[in-house]
Scaffold this active site. Structure first.
Site: not given
Length: 488
Positions: A59, A132, A342
């Site tokens: 990303h 997404n 993350y």
């Protein structure tokens, strides 16, 4: 210091001293060598060398905008989250859209899933929903994620993305068949970030004020309508305007044409999960709407562009672990891995104090922690105690968990999740194929065949084709013929 203070008045060094000459470096006489005492020169060069932080592993290529989420329906029977507590309630949001595999300098108009990451600045802390533009994903266990991404990135020998690697992994991972069908269908290349849907993708837990829990999935339906690019249209656009999607988002907001999405949820009573026909926590599966219909929740509008891309988009961080009371995780093994992955990526990439940055910190409440020091620490705690418990009036625990506990049983091992009655890797991919019109099927076959024709080994290509054949016999037959025609 305000933005106005930092952008007007005399030029200074980073320490605030006025700069006399920003055009000429100090030298040992006219035409002589530069002096090491010219600290303004050295400071500028040193800062320039450090202007970039490591780009995101995935990303990396993205664009963002601020906006507002407004509740349009009362769903308090399902969740006690305060930002969802009444119809008409508004919450500031920051959204970041992105491609997955490309690096920071890649083009926008490419065949790739799009990240759909949202930060809700609620009065109970920030809630991040990191999804997404597809309701499913390629794999169901985070243990496989590094391997999957390695196949999408540059080969260690050739330095290029290799079809052999991509289809070798997909062929050996049949669970990917559903998402690959999405990816090579019409929605694989959105015309813009405004013209695509978004999904939380994972299953999450909602819990209400009475302690009842539910499983939910989020859907963001674009109010602009779905628009996509064909393979040939995207190839031209990517070459002519690599920044097409970023430009479209920025210019639409600048012109007052604010993009919006209507937000829905699917809600499953917690007791349904054990006997549902599919594993409800499997990221490669959807919940058919006939089983759990969409329920309207709200509307999201994006109406303000960032003023500085690096500060607000590149340094923005999103973590699926950022929950608020009334919302929590599920046993989804991909989600469970992302709860760690993350946050750890942000600690490495931006720094341990990334949450202190304006785009990341809470906007309606204050973060009160005992975390201290580290790179870019801003001294916000002054001389307050840095331990807990303490008797000096520091922040204390609430004794109420954010979400409800989940019953678990069994022995610890590395086995797969238990199979449900209709669980397999192909049924939903086949259903998706059979829902398509003949024109959509033809484009899907051509897109897939074009990619598969670049595979150099027959066994890799054939194994991939067999997975699509298992999803639907016609799907596999047509794909095999198309690949053979392209490969001669």
């Amino acid at each position: 210091m305000t933005t106005q203070d930092a952008t007007t008045g005399p030029l200074t060094t980073e320490a605030g001293a006025p700069v006399a000459d920003n055009q000429n470096s100090q030298a040992a006489g006219v035409g002589g060598p530069v002096l090491v005492q010219d600290q303004h020169l050295l400071e500028k060069l040193a800062h320039f060398n450090r202007e970039r932080i490591p780009e995101r592993i995935v990303h990396a290529r993205g664009a963002g905008a601020y906006g507002t989420f407004t509740v349009t329906a009362d769903l308090t029977r399902y969740t006690r989250a305060h930002f969802l507590s009444e119809v008409g309630k508004e919450t500031e949001v920051f959204a970041r859209f992105s491609t997955v595999a490309g690096n920071l300098g890649s083009a926008d108009a490419v065949r790739d899933p799009r990240g759909f990451a949202l930060k809700f600045y609620t009065e109970e802390g920030n809630y991040d929903l990191v999804g997404n533009n597809t309701p499913v994903f390629f794999i169901k266990d985070a243990l496989k994620f590094p391997d999957f991404i390695h196949t999408q990135k540059r080969d260690p020998y050739t330095g290029s993305q290799e079809a052999d690697n991509v289809f070798d992994f997909w062929g050996l991972s049949p669970e990917s068949t559903h998402q690959v069908t999405w990816l090579f269908g019409d929605r694989g290349i959105p015309a813009s970030y405004r013209h695509m849907n978004g999904f939380g993708s994972h299953t999450f837990q909602w819990s209400n004020a009475d302690g009842e829990s539910f499983w939910v999935k989020y859907h963001f339906k674009t109010d602009q309508g779905i628009k996509n690019l064909t393979e040939s249209e995207a190839a031209v656009l990517a070459g002519e305007d690599p920044d097409s999607h970023q430009r479209d988002l920025r210019e639409s907001i600048d012109s007052g044409d604010f993009p919006s999405w209507t937000v829905y949820v699917q809600v499953m009573p917690a007791a349904d999960a054990a006997n549902y026909r599919f594993n409800p926590f499997d990221l490669t599966k959807i919940w058919p709407h006939a089983d759990y219909p969409l329920i309207e929740l709200g509307r999201m509008e994006l109406n303000r562009n960032p003023q500085n891309i690096f500060a607000e988009v590149e340094q923005s961080i999103f973590s699926p672990a950022h929950f608020v009371p009334g919302i929590g995780p599920s046993p989804d093994k991909m989600l469970q891995g992302r709860l760690f992955g993350y946050g750890d990526a942000h600690r490495y990439r931006v720094g341990i104090n990334a949450d202190h940055l304006p785009v990341n910190r809470p906007h309606v409440t204050e973060a009160r922690t005992y975390g201290r020091d580290g790179f870019l620490y801003d001294g916000r705690h002054a001389g307050a105690k840095n331990y807990e418990p303490n008797s000096f009036g520091g922040p204390a625990q609430t004794n109420r968990p954010l979400w409800e506990p989940v019953t678990v049983s069994g022995v610890t091992d590395t086995s797969e999740a238990p199979a449900h009655a209709e669980d397999d890797d192909f049924v939903q991919a086949g259903n998706l194929y059979r829902m398509m019109t003949e024109d959509e099927k033809e484009r899907l076959i051509n897109n897939l065949a074009g990619a598969l024709s670049g595979v150099t080994r027959d066994d890799i290509a054939q194994r991939a084709i067999e997975n699509f054949r298992k999803a639907d016999a016609d799907y596999g037959k047509r794909l095999e013929a198309a690949v053979q025609a392209l490969r001669g």
